[in-house]
Design an enzyme around this catalytic site. Structure first.
Site, PDB file in Angstrom:
ATOM      1  N   GLU A 127       0.827  -1.212   0.000  1.00 15.57           N
ATOM      2  CA  GLU A 127       0.000   0.000   0.000  1.00 15.57           C
ATOM      3  C   GLU A 127       0.860   1.259   0.000  1.00 15.57           C
ATOM      4  O   GLU A 127       1.935   1.306   0.590  1.00 15.57           O
ATOM      5  CB  GLU A 127      -0.905   0.025   1.240  1.00 15.57           C
ATOM      6  CG  GLU A 127      -1.874  -1.143   1.300  1.00 15.57           C
ATOM      7  CD  GLU A 127      -3.048  -0.860   2.218  1.00 15.57           C
ATOM      8  OE1 GLU A 127      -3.959  -0.136   1.810  1.00 15.57           O
ATOM      9  OE2 GLU A 127      -3.035  -1.364   3.341  1.00 15.57           O
ATOM     10  N   ASP A 128       0.360   2.267  -0.686  1.00 18.20           N
ATOM     11  CA  ASP A 128       0.855   3.648  -0.547  1.00 18.20           C
ATOM     12  C   ASP A 128       2.345   3.814  -0.826  1.00 18.20           C
ATOM     13  O   ASP A 128       3.036   4.514  -0.072  1.00 18.20           O
ATOM     14  CB  ASP A 128       0.562   4.154   0.880  1.00 18.20           C
ATOM     15  CG  ASP A 128      -0.914   4.231   1.208  1.00 18.20           C
ATOM     16  OD1 ASP A 128      -1.699   3.555   0.536  1.00 18.20           O
ATOM     17  OD2 ASP A 128      -1.278   4.956   2.143  1.00 18.20           O
ATOM     18  N   CYS A 188      -6.936   4.123  -1.969  1.00 20.82           N
ATOM     19  CA  CYS A 188      -7.011   2.673  -2.117  1.00 20.82           C
ATOM     20  C   CYS A 188      -8.354   2.118  -2.594  1.00 20.82           C
ATOM     21  O   CYS A 188      -8.400   1.353  -3.554  1.00 20.82           O
ATOM     22  CB  CYS A 188      -6.591   1.973  -0.830  1.00 20.82           C
ATOM     23  SG  CYS A 188      -7.663   2.258   0.584  1.00 20.82           S
ATOM     24  N   ASP A 237      -1.052  -0.322  -4.251  1.00 19.55           N
ATOM     25  CA  ASP A 237      -2.430   0.025  -4.617  1.00 19.55           C
ATOM     26  C   ASP A 237      -2.588   1.454  -5.143  1.00 19.55           C
ATOM     27  O   ASP A 237      -3.643   1.827  -5.630  1.00 19.55           O
ATOM     28  CB  ASP A 237      -3.401  -0.254  -3.464  1.00 19.55           C
ATOM     29  CG  ASP A 237      -3.117   0.575  -2.220  1.00 19.55           C
ATOM     30  OD1 ASP A 237      -2.081   1.266  -2.165  1.00 19.55           O
ATOM     31  OD2 ASP A 237      -3.944   0.528  -1.285  1.00 19.55           O
ATOM     32  N   HIS A 238      -1.562   2.263  -5.035  1.00 22.32           N
ATOM     33  CA  HIS A 238      -1.481   3.599  -5.656  1.00 22.32           C
ATOM     34  C   HIS A 238      -0.129   4.181  -5.268  1.00 22.32           C
ATOM     35  O   HIS A 238       0.737   3.461  -4.763  1.00 22.32           O
ATOM     36  CB  HIS A 238      -2.644   4.524  -5.236  1.00 22.32           C
ATOM     37  CG  HIS A 238      -2.844   4.621  -3.753  1.00 22.32           C
ATOM     38  ND1 HIS A 238      -2.030   5.357  -2.931  1.00 22.32           N
ATOM     39  CD2 HIS A 238      -3.769   4.045  -2.945  1.00 22.32           C
ATOM     40  CE1 HIS A 238      -2.441   5.249  -1.680  1.00 22.32           C
ATOM     41  NE2 HIS A 238      -3.493   4.445  -1.658  1.00 22.32           N
TER      42      HIS A 238
END
Length: 578
Positions: free
Chosen positions: A50-51, A89, A291-292
């Site tokens: 994530e992130d 997300c 996710d980004h």
């Protein structure tokens, strides 16, 4: 004369050698044209952190060592031009799960099922067209064991048919012997919240990491900061983006960011070790991505590259294309068709992306990626973006409001608090102050190669008029194609999704019993039907089966059936076999 011939031969050799080196380098740098030979039914290991942006050595950032991801890159392909459809997300995960742009299915407002008090809106779910299924369900219908460990967050409740197992214990090891699998593992320590105080890694993701042992007892909560492994010195020098101040507070958050990445890399290593121990490495396609983009202010939630660009590494069986880079543009909306293409399944026509690998790889590479930003928790904006290999066009539908919005969750980050303090005291420089402008241009155009931080708006520069018009037209066409209406009032959006004032309910499943077989149906168009057969021993199977054809039962069995169309309330019943 002989000397002249020798010299000419030598120079010819140098030229040929140079051409060969350049050709080899070009092949290493861009392997998108190379053919990958995939097994007929390969396993898919899907590793999602994530992130994070491209903060990894395989992408040129050597701040912290990531031995497991670096090995994966050395044995696989690095994809530097992957972009999420949103800088946050849940809309991104909705797109990945369905193969549909979040802004086309009502999934683009972050947290559709919460912040009701702040927005005055009812909780709701995204409602895609009736034919849309989660890609994991499509794989299950082809005999794949699909497991998700453990985060979902799709802006809708997943049908019971989506996964064989979705929990902190989900693992390919729980499948039937020899069954191919699609196993998703989510790594959450790199999430934005990992920058908050008190600081510590989640106990659920420590060294045991997801070995599939259902008897293992997870410890709740996070480690304390004192317990947290330190992977790099706290006085490490970091490259600070120019839109953030270079001071002790920001450097502290940068240290946390990279320390979290190093811990995530250890967790990736634990899962890869399990794969190798099971003898499955060369039978499995391994996909790693985030996710980004990154978690820091002016990155996450926005449509700048800092919020959209995410690293991806794919390791193909037998190290095919090992150590190469594929520079093609890829969007999250391409994941679903590519996943199906990898295992030889023709992607459904309703999918809005295109396959970048496999049997059904698109004949032409992607020319543009698209992104959107709407409501984030309690604050709302309306922004759309389109990007090609070099330029990005941004259209702001609410130019009267600034880019910075007072989002309470983000304001727990020390760097965000520091930005607000320095802004209030008038101590930010012109670049850092940009984000706090009271209004924003209707249109923005950036040369992302010359201006990677997207600070110099070229929209009013006549030299770039043709590029501006090209990307304007592309955005208009995209919005029309996916039926996206930016800046539509969310209340009106909900009414449109529901076709009224209340969430629709999936029709009760219909059951027909004949000659020892059960046939299922639902009046709701596009509903997925899941079932479990509870035998006379009273044991309930752990997974729901996806209904496709009539199935046999015995007298005295109980059949549990649930019908569920994505975005609707589900409907369940139990049927006693006579």
């Amino acid at each position: 004369m002989k000397k002249l011939i020798v010299k000419k031969a030598f120079f010819a050799f140098l030229i040929l050698t140079s051409v060969a080196i350049i050709s080899c380098k070009s092949q290493k740098e861009n392997a998108s044209g190379a053919v990958v030979n995939l097994p007929e039914r390969p396993n898919i290991l899907w590793l999602v952190t994530e992130d994070i942006g491209p903060y990894l050595p395989p992408f040129g950032d050597n701040t912290v060592a990531t031995p497991n991801l670096t090995r994966l890159a050395n044995e696989g392909v690095v994809y530097p031009n992957l972009y999420s459809n949103s800088g946050v997300c849940a809309p991104s995960r909705a797109c990945i799960a369905t193969g549909m742009y979040a802004s086309s299915i009502g999934a683009n407002n972050m947290r559709t099922n919460s912040y009701m008090k702040e927005t005055g809106l009812p909780a709701y779910e995204a409602v895609p067209p009736s034919q849309v299924k989660m890609v994991s369900e499509l794989l299950r219908m082809k005999g794949y064991y699909c497991s998700n460990n453990y985060k979902e967050d799709y802006q809708f409740n997943a049908p019971v048919t989506a996964w064989d197992e979705s929990s902190a214990y989900a693992h390919w090891r729980n499948r039937a012997n020899g069954q191919p699998f699609y196993a998703v593992f989510n790594f959450t320590n790199t999430h934005e919240s990992g920058l908050f105080e008190p600081y510590g890694f989640r106990n659920i993701e420590t060294r045991h990491y997801h070995a599939g042992d259902r008897n293992y007892k997870w410890k709740n909560g996070n480690m304390t900061e004192a317990e947290t492994p330190i992977h790099l010195p706290k006085d490490t020098q970091f490259k600070i983006p120019p839109y953030l101040p270079d001071n002790a507070v920001v450097r502290r958050d940068m240290w946390k960011l990279y320390n979290n990445i190093a811990e995530m890399d250890q967790q990736i290593g634990a899962v890869l070790k399990q794969l190798e121990a099971d003898g499955l490495l060369e039978k499995t396609i391994i996909v790693f991505y985030s996710d980004h983009g990154g978690p820091l202010p002016r990155g996450k939630r926005l449509v700048y590259d800092s919020g959209l660009n995410t690293p991806m590494i794919i390791r193909y069986p037998n190290k095919q294309k090992a150590g190469t880079k594929d520079n093609q543009l890829i969007s999250f909306v391409d994941f679903a068709p590519s996943l199906l293409s990898m295992i030889g399944i023709k992607p459904p026509e309703y999918l809005q992306g295109q396959a970048f690998i496999g049997k059904y790889k698109a004949k032409e590479g992607r020319k543009y990626i698209h992104a959107a930003a709407d409501r984030f928790d309690e604050v709302t904006d309306a922004i759309r973006a389109v990007r090609d290999n070099q330029f990005k066009y941004i259209r702001n539908y609410r130019p009267e409001q600034g880019y910075y919005l007072p989002l309470s969750y983000r304001e727990q980050i020390p760097t965000m608090q520091e930005l607000l303090r320095l802004h209030k005291e008038g101590k930010l420089n012109a670049i850092q102050e940009q984000w706090f402008r009271k209004s924003k241009p209707k249109e923005e155009l950036f040369d992302c190669k010359a201006d990677p931080y997207e600070l110099n708006n070229l929209a009013d520069n006549p030299f770039y008029k043709d590029k501006l018009n090209e990307l304007r037209t592309e955005m208009d066409n995209w919005l029309k194609t996916i039926k996206d209406t930016p800046n539509l009032a969310e209340k009106e959006l909900i009414h449109t999704l529901w076709g009224g004032d209340s969430q629709p309910i999936t029709a009760m499943p219909e059951i027909m019993e004949s000659n020892g077989k059960i046939t299922l149906s639902s009046e709701t168009k596009g509903a997925s039907l899941g079932y479990k057969i509870i035998g006379q021993d009273g044991k309930t199977p752990p997974s729901w089966s996806v209904y496709q054809n009539s199935f046999p039962v015995e007298k005295g069995d109980k059949v549990m059936v649930e019908s569920h169309r994505i975005g609707y309330k589900s409907s369940q019943l139990i049927y006693d076999v006579k």
